[in-house]
Design a protein around this motif. Sequence first.
Motif, PDB file in Angstrom:
ATOM      1  N   LYS A   1      -6.014   7.451   7.211  1.00 42.93           N
ATOM      2  CA  LYS A   1      -4.634   7.038   6.962  1.00 42.93           C
ATOM      3  C   LYS A   1      -4.025   7.730   5.743  1.00 42.93           C
ATOM      4  O   LYS A   1      -3.343   7.111   4.928  1.00 42.93           O
ATOM      5  CB  LYS A   1      -4.564   5.511   6.799  1.00 42.93           C
ATOM      6  N   THR A   2      -4.236   9.027   5.636  1.00 39.50           N
ATOM      7  CA  THR A   2      -3.742   9.762   4.475  1.00 39.50           C
ATOM      8  C   THR A   2      -2.218   9.845   4.449  1.00 39.50           C
ATOM      9  O   THR A   2      -1.629  10.041   3.385  1.00 39.50           O
ATOM     10  CB  THR A   2      -4.339  11.176   4.444  1.00 39.50           C
ATOM     11  N   ARG A   3      -1.581   9.654   5.617  1.00 37.59           N
ATOM     12  CA  ARG A   3      -0.110   9.683   5.629  1.00 37.59           C
ATOM     13  C   ARG A   3       0.488   8.395   5.051  1.00 37.59           C
ATOM     14  O   ARG A   3       1.685   8.317   4.839  1.00 37.59           O
ATOM     15  CB  ARG A   3       0.384   9.911   7.054  1.00 37.59           C
ATOM     16  N   LEU A   4      -0.348   7.415   4.794  1.00 40.57           N
ATOM     17  CA  LEU A   4       0.117   6.200   4.127  1.00 40.57           C
ATOM     18  C   LEU A   4       0.098   6.328   2.603  1.00 40.57           C
ATOM     19  O   LEU A   4       0.546   5.425   1.897  1.00 40.57           O
ATOM     20  CB  LEU A   4      -0.751   5.006   4.534  1.00 40.57           C
ATOM     21  N   THR A   5      -0.454   7.440   2.105  1.00 41.01           N
ATOM     22  CA  THR A   5      -0.561   7.620   0.652  1.00 41.01           C
ATOM     23  C   THR A   5       0.269   8.833   0.216  1.00 41.01           C
ATOM     24  O   THR A   5      -0.103   9.964   0.507  1.00 41.01           O
ATOM     25  CB  THR A   5      -2.032   7.846   0.256  1.00 41.01           C
ATOM     26  N   PRO A   6       1.334   8.572  -0.562  1.00 37.91           N
ATOM     27  CA  PRO A   6       1.913   7.276  -0.899  1.00 37.91           C
ATOM     28  C   PRO A   6       2.708   6.715   0.306  1.00 37.91           C
ATOM     29  O   PRO A   6       2.901   7.446   1.274  1.00 37.91           O
ATOM     30  CB  PRO A   6       2.814   7.604  -2.076  1.00 37.91           C
ATOM     31  N   PRO A   7       3.109   5.444   0.227  1.00 41.43           N
ATOM     32  CA  PRO A   7       3.157   4.557  -0.930  1.00 41.43           C
ATOM     33  C   PRO A   7       1.855   3.830  -1.232  1.00 41.43           C
ATOM     34  O   PRO A   7       1.685   3.299  -2.312  1.00 41.43           O
ATOM     35  CB  PRO A   7       4.245   3.562  -0.550  1.00 41.43           C
ATOM     36  N   CYS A   8       0.918   3.788  -0.257  1.00 41.43           N
ATOM     37  CA  CYS A   8      -0.336   3.087  -0.499  1.00 41.43           C
ATOM     38  C   CYS A   8      -1.279   3.943  -1.327  1.00 41.43           C
ATOM     39  O   CYS A   8      -1.188   5.177  -1.339  1.00 41.43           O
ATOM     40  CB  CYS A   8      -1.004   2.755   0.830  1.00 41.43           C
ATOM     41  N   THR A   9      -2.210   3.301  -1.986  1.00 46.50           N
ATOM     42  CA  THR A   9      -3.320   4.017  -2.604  1.00 46.50           C
ATOM     43  C   THR A   9      -4.329   4.365  -1.519  1.00 46.50           C
ATOM     44  O   THR A   9      -4.319   3.773  -0.424  1.00 46.50           O
ATOM     45  CB  THR A   9      -4.006   3.153  -3.669  1.00 46.50           C
ATOM     46  N   PRO A  10      -5.237   5.302  -1.771  1.00 44.80           N
ATOM     47  CA  PRO A  10      -6.275   5.584  -0.774  1.00 44.80           C
ATOM     48  C   PRO A  10      -7.096   4.352  -0.407  1.00 44.80           C
ATOM     49  O   PRO A  10      -7.488   4.184   0.751  1.00 44.80           O
ATOM     50  CB  PRO A  10      -7.138   6.652  -1.461  1.00 44.80           C
ATOM     51  N   GLU A  11      -7.332   3.487  -1.371  1.00 43.42           N
ATOM     52  CA  GLU A  11      -8.101   2.271  -1.107  1.00 43.42           C
ATOM     53  C   GLU A  11      -7.325   1.318  -0.184  1.00 43.42           C
ATOM     54  O   GLU A  11      -7.898   0.709   0.719  1.00 43.42           O
ATOM     55  CB  GLU A  11      -8.459   1.581  -2.425  1.00 43.42           C
ATOM     56  N   GLN A  12      -6.023   1.188  -0.432  1.00 37.67           N
ATOM     57  CA  GLN A  12      -5.201   0.337   0.429  1.00 37.67           C
ATOM     58  C   GLN A  12      -5.113   0.916   1.844  1.00 37.67           C
ATOM     59  O   GLN A  12      -5.171   0.171   2.832  1.00 37.67           O
ATOM     60  CB  GLN A  12      -3.804   0.189  -0.166  1.00 37.67           C
ATOM     61  N   ALA A  13      -4.980   2.222   1.929  1.00 38.26           N
ATOM     62  CA  ALA A  13      -4.923   2.864   3.242  1.00 38.26           C
ATOM     63  C   ALA A  13      -6.222   2.634   4.009  1.00 38.26           C
ATOM     64  O   ALA A  13      -6.211   2.375   5.217  1.00 38.26           O
ATOM     65  CB  ALA A  13      -4.646   4.353   3.085  1.00 38.26           C
ATOM     66  N   ALA A  14      -7.356   2.713   3.316  1.00 34.87           N
ATOM     67  CA  ALA A  14      -8.646   2.476   3.959  1.00 34.87           C
ATOM     68  C   ALA A  14      -8.780   1.022   4.391  1.00 34.87           C
ATOM     69  O   ALA A  14      -9.364   0.715   5.440  1.00 34.87           O
ATOM     70  CB  ALA A  14      -9.780   2.860   3.025  1.00 34.87           C
ATOM     71  N   GLU A  15      -8.238   0.104   3.588  1.00 36.14           N
ATOM     72  CA  GLU A  15      -8.267  -1.307   3.947  1.00 36.14           C
ATOM     73  C   GLU A  15      -7.454  -1.553   5.224  1.00 36.14           C
ATOM     74  O   GLU A  15      -7.874  -2.303   6.113  1.00 36.14           O
ATOM     75  CB  GLU A  15      -7.716  -2.146   2.794  1.00 36.14           C
ATOM     76  N   LEU A  16      -6.304  -0.907   5.326  1.00 34.67           N
ATOM     77  CA  LEU A  16      -5.502  -1.014   6.540  1.00 34.67           C
ATOM     78  C   LEU A  16      -6.211  -0.381   7.731  1.00 34.67           C
ATOM     79  O   LEU A  16      -6.174  -0.911   8.849  1.00 34.67           O
ATOM     80  CB  LEU A  16      -4.141  -0.354   6.318  1.00 34.67           C
ATOM     81  N   ALA A  17      -6.863   0.745   7.506  1.00 33.64           N
ATOM     82  CA  ALA A  17      -7.593   1.407   8.580  1.00 33.64           C
ATOM     83  C   ALA A  17      -8.723   0.521   9.092  1.00 33.64           C
ATOM     84  O   ALA A  17      -8.943   0.417  10.308  1.00 33.64           O
ATOM     85  CB  ALA A  17      -8.146   2.742   8.099  1.00 33.64           C
TER      86      ALA A  17
END
Length: 210
Positions: free
Chosen positions: A12-28
């Motif tokens: 989910k690298t297209r979510l960063t930004p606005p998310c952090t990599p950790e938040q993107a991984a949590e969503l994934a």
Amino acid sequence: MIAKAPVPGRVKTRLTPPCTPEQAAELAEAALRDTLDVLSTVPAGRRVLVLDGEPGPWLPPGWRAVPQVAGGLDVRLAAALGAAPAGAPVLLVGMDTPQLPAEVLAEALSPTARAGIDTWYGPAADGGFWAVGLARPEPALAERVLTGVPMSVPETGAVLRERLAGAGLRVRELPVLTDVDTAAEAAQVAALVPGGRFARVWRSVGAEVR
């Protein structure tokens, strides 16, 4: 199902930004868990996760994880479909549509509905696709329809659909679904299934990134 392990910085690298990599991984991970849960309720002879990375505690009972082959996504998809046992239908689903209704797949894959069908195709709203399947999988056929299809571009789905038709396959189209790639898509998908794990994580993450 084909997926990446939910490792920060790799998904989910297209979510960063606005998310952090950790938040993107949590969503994934939430999307991965929700999709696995849905697919676990669909009648199937085998449940296989074709995985880039290592399986974690999120892998439910009844699933077997196998590694993806090397190469581009088109090659990996073709290999996953081609590795299915001959004589039984196979459907390959991605990890980006946690809103997928189980009844959609159960009906489409039922013995009655698949009579006369050679392949299943699930178009995504962004021009890609979220599922592809073969009623009678063969490695050569999987390579023919998938290898060389440009991935992650607006015309991806159209090219694949043309390949399926060009191979003389009778196609059953599944509903159009939204892939989660961007924050706007994450919000849209979360709203569709507000009680799901993905929606709960998005509400937590979304409050921080807005």
